[in-house]
Design an enzyme around this catalytic site. Structure first.
Site, PDB file in Angstrom:
ATOM      1  N   ASP A 254       0.916  -1.412   0.049  1.00 17.25           N
ATOM      2  CA  ASP A 254      -0.513  -0.467  -0.243  1.00 17.25           C
ATOM      3  C   ASP A 254       0.882   1.435  -0.095  1.00 17.25           C
ATOM      4  O   ASP A 254       1.899   1.207   1.256  1.00 17.25           O
ATOM      5  CB  ASP A 254      -1.115  -0.078   1.305  1.00 17.25           C
ATOM      6  CG  ASP A 254      -1.392   1.098   1.562  1.00 17.25           C
ATOM      7  OD1 ASP A 254      -2.939   1.216   0.797  1.00 17.25           O
ATOM      8  OD2 ASP A 254      -1.412   1.838   1.811  1.00 17.25           O
TER       9      ASP A 254
ATOM     10  N   GLU B 135       1.506  -0.712  -5.452  1.00 16.18           N
ATOM     11  CA  GLU B 135       0.280   1.196  -4.980  1.00 16.18           C
ATOM     12  C   GLU B 135       1.294   1.259  -5.490  1.00 16.18           C
ATOM     13  O   GLU B 135       1.244   2.460  -4.858  1.00 16.18           O
ATOM     14  CB  GLU B 135      -0.191   1.002  -4.230  1.00 16.18           C
ATOM     15  CG  GLU B 135      -1.997   1.656  -5.004  1.00 16.18           C
ATOM     16  CD  GLU B 135      -1.984   2.599  -3.918  1.00 16.18           C
ATOM     17  OE1 GLU B 135      -3.304   3.301  -3.955  1.00 16.18           O
ATOM     18  OE2 GLU B 135      -1.829   2.733  -2.414  1.00 16.18           O
TER      19      GLU B 135
HETATM   20  C1  GLC Z   1      -4.055   3.491  -0.441  1.00 15.55           C
HETATM   21  C2  GLC Z   1      -4.811   2.377  -0.103  1.00 15.55           C
HETATM   22  C3  GLC Z   1      -6.753   3.561  -0.182  1.00 15.55           C
HETATM   23  C4  GLC Z   1      -5.879   3.978   1.650  1.00 15.55           C
HETATM   24  C5  GLC Z   1      -4.398   4.773   1.791  1.00 15.55           C
HETATM   25  C6  GLC Z   1      -4.127   4.720   2.684  1.00 15.55           C
HETATM   26  O1  GLC Z   1      -4.304   4.084  -1.524  1.00 15.55           O
HETATM   27  O2  GLC Z   1      -5.590   2.002  -1.640  1.00 15.55           O
HETATM   28  O3  GLC Z   1      -7.828   2.820  -0.489  1.00 15.55           O
HETATM   29  O4  GLC Z   1      -7.684   4.909   1.479  1.00 15.55           O
HETATM   30  O5  GLC Z   1      -3.700   3.441   0.958  1.00 15.55           O
HETATM   31  O6  GLC Z   1      -3.497   3.570   3.271  1.00 15.55           O
END
Ligand code: GLC
Ligand code: CA
Length: 569
Positions: free
Chosen positions: A228, A288
């Site tokens: 993440d 991500e």
């Molecule tokens: C990432 C996740 C999102 C979350 C953020 C903070 O972007 O996909 O859903 O709010 O991280 O953890």
């Protein structure tokens, strides 16, 4: 003498079996399991509710493994299901080594993992690396005093003047990124919500504690992690101000260029080390990674392919129009970036593809077009639950109904992410068969027509189209291994390409326009002077001829997929 020959025998046996193990994990092209797997993202709150409290859970997921396997899913990525105060619906983790009671227990996890393994479905967990919940014992300790053992596990600073935060950085969820703590009279840093303090990755103790997290889950059988918010792991030690762009964002703040708090080079050291932990477990790391361009994407693969195997390329989540030239450009770039391409159309933070790409008139056909597209490219697709049945966004219409805090804060410009997180539509009974309780988010009316049970019965449904494409992807060697070869590159309406391998190819033709098209292909340059084409899969499309030039006919948003070989003389 006898002893040493036994030893030699044992050593050679060991070498042989480890070489065999290595061979087993790579195919003839040197590809590993994750390069041929189809990944499927599950938002556990919304997938299947087994105990009928209105919130999905792990036993719910377990009960749907047969459906997923049947669909053609090889790996599920479950967004965070760890104990959490649920401010950010799980992305605020208060214990990395457990399951939130609302989702079940570790025993439920183990049961899910065992059953998944039996069916050949791998489990990918979400690793929230940048921050914890403010309720995590580490942060509770950290904020207890300036001399607490874990004080330096988070990013604490004095203000630049009384009552003023250390710099101008903004939280991406609105407001200053700095929160004043009146007890210890310092600010702490949070890129996301106030309740999500950033960990201090410059502290080796943090790194050590965090690296234990994947180890814990690898022992329980997980096959990898989706990392993440990796962009945000490090901050400029000098805390220099970011520059701003003209205008304001949905939260009424200046648009900020996050130069000093995202994508710092230090994060690549962390990724390289984490990769070693993953490699010891034949695991995959998915990132991500909000890359702006291919050079940024390449940095995440790592100079020697030694960082993330699957940094997500989000470009398809941003094109938002069915534009062959635009897609061609993006695919060519990703395909030649040197790593393995990853294709994503939707996720739990982005409006559903059905709405972003639909034209309001041919939405179901466009949903099939997208399937025929990203599931036939060279690379690994990550599906989002419900995409396969044409689920649509269900945006809240009143601020008081919004669950996602950014939607309440940014209303009406930013309505939050509830719309893309609604319950999975299993059938046409109440609440789409998701729960007999009150679902945590309302089920959109579309469930009457778009649900698993009805679509399984309809041979022309979006779901059955997905099943056919996925089956093809798993069985057709050219789709598995073939090179991506773009065709007819000046066509503005039809996107077409070959997936070419060992003297054969799969031809994919996608009409991205709302008018009928008759594209033809001369494949001599691709080695098919005398092509023979047989239809593998077509919707609103057909083959007209394959004598010398291949001719196809496609209705609006039609898809043609055919096998190309060389005709006998
Ligand atoms: C990432 C996740 C999102 C979350 C953020 C903070 O972007 O996909 O859903 O709010 O991280 O953890
Ligand atoms: Ca439940």
């Amino acid at each position: 003498m006898l002893k040493s020959s036994v030893l030699v025998f044992l050593v050679s046996l060991l070498c042989f079996s480890s070489a065999q193990a290595q061979q087993r994990t790579r195919d003839a092209e040197g590809h590993q399991w994750w390069q041929h797997a189809v990944f499927y993202e599950i938002y556990p709150r919304s997938f299947a509710d087994n105990n009928n409290d209105g919130i999905g859970d792990l036993p719910g997921i377990t009960s749907k493994l047969a459906y997923l396997r049947d669909l053609g899913v090889d790996a599920i990525w479950i967004t965070p299901c760890y104990p959490s105060p649920q401010v950010d619906f799980g992305y605020d983790v208060s214990d990395y080594d457990n399951i939130d009671p609302m989702y079940g227990t570790l025993a439920d996890f183990d049961r899910m993992e065992r059953q998944a393994k039996q069916r050949g479905v791998r489990i990918i967990m979400d690793f929230v690396m940048n921050h914890t919940s403010d309720q995590h014992p580490w942060f509770i300790n950290s904020r207890s005093s300036r001399t607490a053992p874990k004080r330096d596990w988070y990013v604490w600073r004095d203000g630049r003047a009384p009552g003023q935060p250390p710099n101008n950085w903004e939280s991406t969820f609105g407001g200053s990124a700095w929160q004043w703590d009146s007890k210890t009279r310092q600010f702490y840093y949070h890129f996301f919500y106030v309740q999500q303090p950033d960990l201090n990755w410059r502290n080796p103790e943090v790194e050590k504690a965090m690296f234990d997290v994947p180890r814990f889950w690898f022992k329980r059988g997980v096959a990898g992690f989706r990392l993440d918010a990796v962009d945000t792991l490090f901050e400029d030690p000098k805390l220099r101000d970011n520059s701003t762009l003209p205008g304001t964002n949905a939260f009424g703040l200046p648009n900020m260029v996050n130069k000093y708090n995202t994508k710092l080079p230090e994060l690549h050291d962390v990724l390289r080390q984490l990769r070693q932990v993953a490699d010891q477990n034949d695991a995959v790391l998915i990132g991500e990674t909000w890359t702006r361009d291919i050079s940024e994407l390449q940095q995440y693969y790592g100079g020697h392919g030694n960082e993330l195997q699957m940094p997500m390329d989000f470009l398809f989540t941003q094109v938002n129009k069915l534009s062959p030239p635009e897609f061609r450009k993006q695919i060519a770039a990703v395909d030649s970036a040197g790593g393995w391409p990853v294709y994503v159309f939707s996720n739990h933070d982005i409006r559903r593809a059905y709405n972003r790409y639909g034209d309001g008139q041919h939405n179901d056909q466009i949903a099939k077009l997208l399937a025929g597209f990203y599931l036939t490219l060279r690379g690994t697709p990550i599906m989002y639950y419900g995409e396969e049945i044409g689920m649509q966004n269900n945006d809240p219409t009143r601020r008081e109904d919004v669950k996602d805090p950014i939607g309440r804060r940014g209303w009406p410009k930013e309505k939050g992410r509830d719309g893309e997180r609604t319950p999975m539509q299993w059938n046409d009974t109440a609440n789409a068969g998701f729960t007999t309780g009150k679902p945590w988010l309302p089920v959109p009316d579309s469930y009457h027509t778009h649900n698993v049970a009805s679509e399984l019965k309809d041979p022309n449904s979006i779901l059955n189209f997905y099943r056919h494409v996925l089956a093809l992807r798993h069985t057709n060697l050219q789709l598995r291994e073939g090179r991506y070869v773009p065709l007819n590159e000046s066509d503005n309406n039809v996107l077409s390409y070959l997936r070419s391998y060992q003297g054969k190819a799969v031809l994919v033709v996608l009409n991205m326009s709302d008018s009928a098209q008759k594209p033809s292909f001369n494949l001599a340059a691709q080695g098919f002077a005398r092509p023979r084409v047989s239809t593998l899969l077509a919707t609103s499309a057909k083959l007209l001829s394959d004598s010398k030039t291949v001719q196809t006919e496609l209705q609006p948003f039609g898809v043609f997929i055919g096998e190309v070989s060389t005709a006998a003389k």
